[in-house]
Write an enzyme that holds these catalytic residues in place. Structure first.
Site, PDB file in Angstrom:
ATOM      1  CB  THR A   5      -2.113 -33.394  41.240  1.00 31.11           C
ATOM      2  OG1 THR A   5      -2.253 -34.698  40.686  1.00 31.11           O
ATOM      3  CG2 THR A   5      -1.611 -32.459  40.159  1.00 31.11           C
ATOM      4  CB  SER A   6       1.865 -37.096  42.136  1.00 35.04           C
ATOM      5  OG  SER A   6       0.803 -38.038  42.055  1.00 35.04           O
ATOM      6  N   GLY A   9      -1.115 -35.611  33.926  1.00 33.25           N
ATOM      7  CA  GLY A   9      -2.290 -35.690  33.054  1.00 33.25           C
ATOM      8  C   GLY A   9      -3.439 -34.880  33.619  1.00 33.25           C
ATOM      9  CE  LYS A  10      -6.115 -36.870  39.657  1.00 29.83           C
ATOM     10  NZ  LYS A  10      -5.988 -36.937  41.116  1.00 29.83           N
ATOM     11  CD  GLU A  30      -4.819 -40.174  47.292  1.00 25.84           C
ATOM     12  OE1 GLU A  30      -5.405 -41.263  47.124  1.00 25.84           O
ATOM     13  OE2 GLU A  30      -4.490 -39.423  46.374  1.00 25.84           O
ATOM     14  CG  ASP A  57      -9.076 -39.443  45.652  1.00 19.58           C
ATOM     15  OD1 ASP A  57      -8.032 -39.776  45.045  1.00 19.58           O
ATOM     16  OD2 ASP A  57      -9.682 -40.220  46.401  1.00 19.58           O
ATOM     17  CB  SER A  58     -10.405 -39.050  39.781  1.00 15.11           C
ATOM     18  OG  SER A  58     -10.384 -37.651  39.788  1.00 15.11           O
ATOM     19  CG  ASP A 136      -8.198 -40.656  29.942  1.00 17.37           C
ATOM     20  OD1 ASP A 136      -9.198 -40.754  30.676  1.00 17.37           O
ATOM     21  OD2 ASP A 136      -7.481 -39.638  29.906  1.00 17.37           O
ATOM     22  NE  ARG A 162      -9.220 -34.447  37.056  1.00 16.38           N
ATOM     23  CZ  ARG A 162      -9.095 -35.689  36.554  1.00 16.38           C
ATOM     24  NH1 ARG A 162      -9.040 -35.888  35.248  1.00 16.38           N
ATOM     25  NH2 ARG A 162      -9.005 -36.731  37.357  1.00 16.38           N
TER      26      ARG A 162
END
Ligand code: ITT
Length: 177
Positions: A5-6, A9-10, A30, A57-58, A136, A162
């Site tokens: 991931t980049s 936060g994730k 993507e 992927d969200s 968020d 998640r």
């Protein structure tokens, strides 16, 4: 386990559940697709050399706009941001929405599995909170009063899209924490 991931936060959310996780920002491509699942499946094919791995992927799906931004959530975050969404929804009565997360997991032998989590909620009328990331500060999960940006990472993991997808992966695969 590599978390591809980049998004820091994730990664922070994954790290709470998988302390041994490493963030791996290899910038995968993507594809443009209708569902999060398709995006994840296509991306996994290109990432074999990094297995065992997780990609995620969200998206935020807003009822008033038939699920938009959905698969376009990253683009809309870059362009409109939270403030833009609030402006767009200024007069919207229906503020129902949901977050979806699809985890793509590839084990060291190249086997692929997908895990999904969904959390319903509403879009606030103003920015609330400074924690979390992305959308968020404008999302309150159902049966709660605070946005995802007003609670801790641990609390978010307990109720978030998640968190649910991670739980499904953990229980299914019995990956040790
Ligand atoms: P990677 O693809 O590199 O993992 P990304 O930020 O592009 O990072 P997504 O495409 O999955 O991740 O996310 C789409 C957008 O939705 C992006 O702007 C995120 O900040 C936002 N988003 C994803 N999960 C979120 C969450 O749990 N809370 C708030 N916003 C979220």
């Amino acid at each position: 386990m590599n978390i591809i991931t980049s998004n820091e936060g994730k990664f922070k959310e994954y790290k709470k559940i998988f302390p041994e996780a490493r963030m791996h920002n290899v910038g995968y491509h993507e594809i443009q697709a209708d569902t999060l699942e398709e995006v994840v499946e296509q991306a996994l094919i290109t990432l074999k050399e990094h297995a065992p791995l997780i990609i995620d992927d969200s998206g935020l799906f807003i009822d008033e706009y038939d699920g938009f931004p959905g698969v376009y959530s990253a683009y809309v975050m870059h362009t409109l941001g939270c403030k833009g969404i609030l402006k767009l929804m200024k007069d919207a009565d229906n503020r129902n929405s949901r977050f979806e997360c699809v985890i793509g997991y590839m084990d060291s032998t190249g086997n692929i599995e997908l895990f999904k989590g969904i959390t319903d909620g509403i879009i606030t009328k103003e920015i609330r909170g400074t924690g979390g990331f992305g959308y968020d500060p404008i999302f309150i999960p159902v049966n709660h009063e605070k946005t995802f940006a007003q609670i801790t990472t641990e609390e978010k993991n307990k109720i978030s899209h998640r968190g649910k997808a991670m739980k499904a992966l953990l229980i299914d695969r019995e990956i040790t924490r």
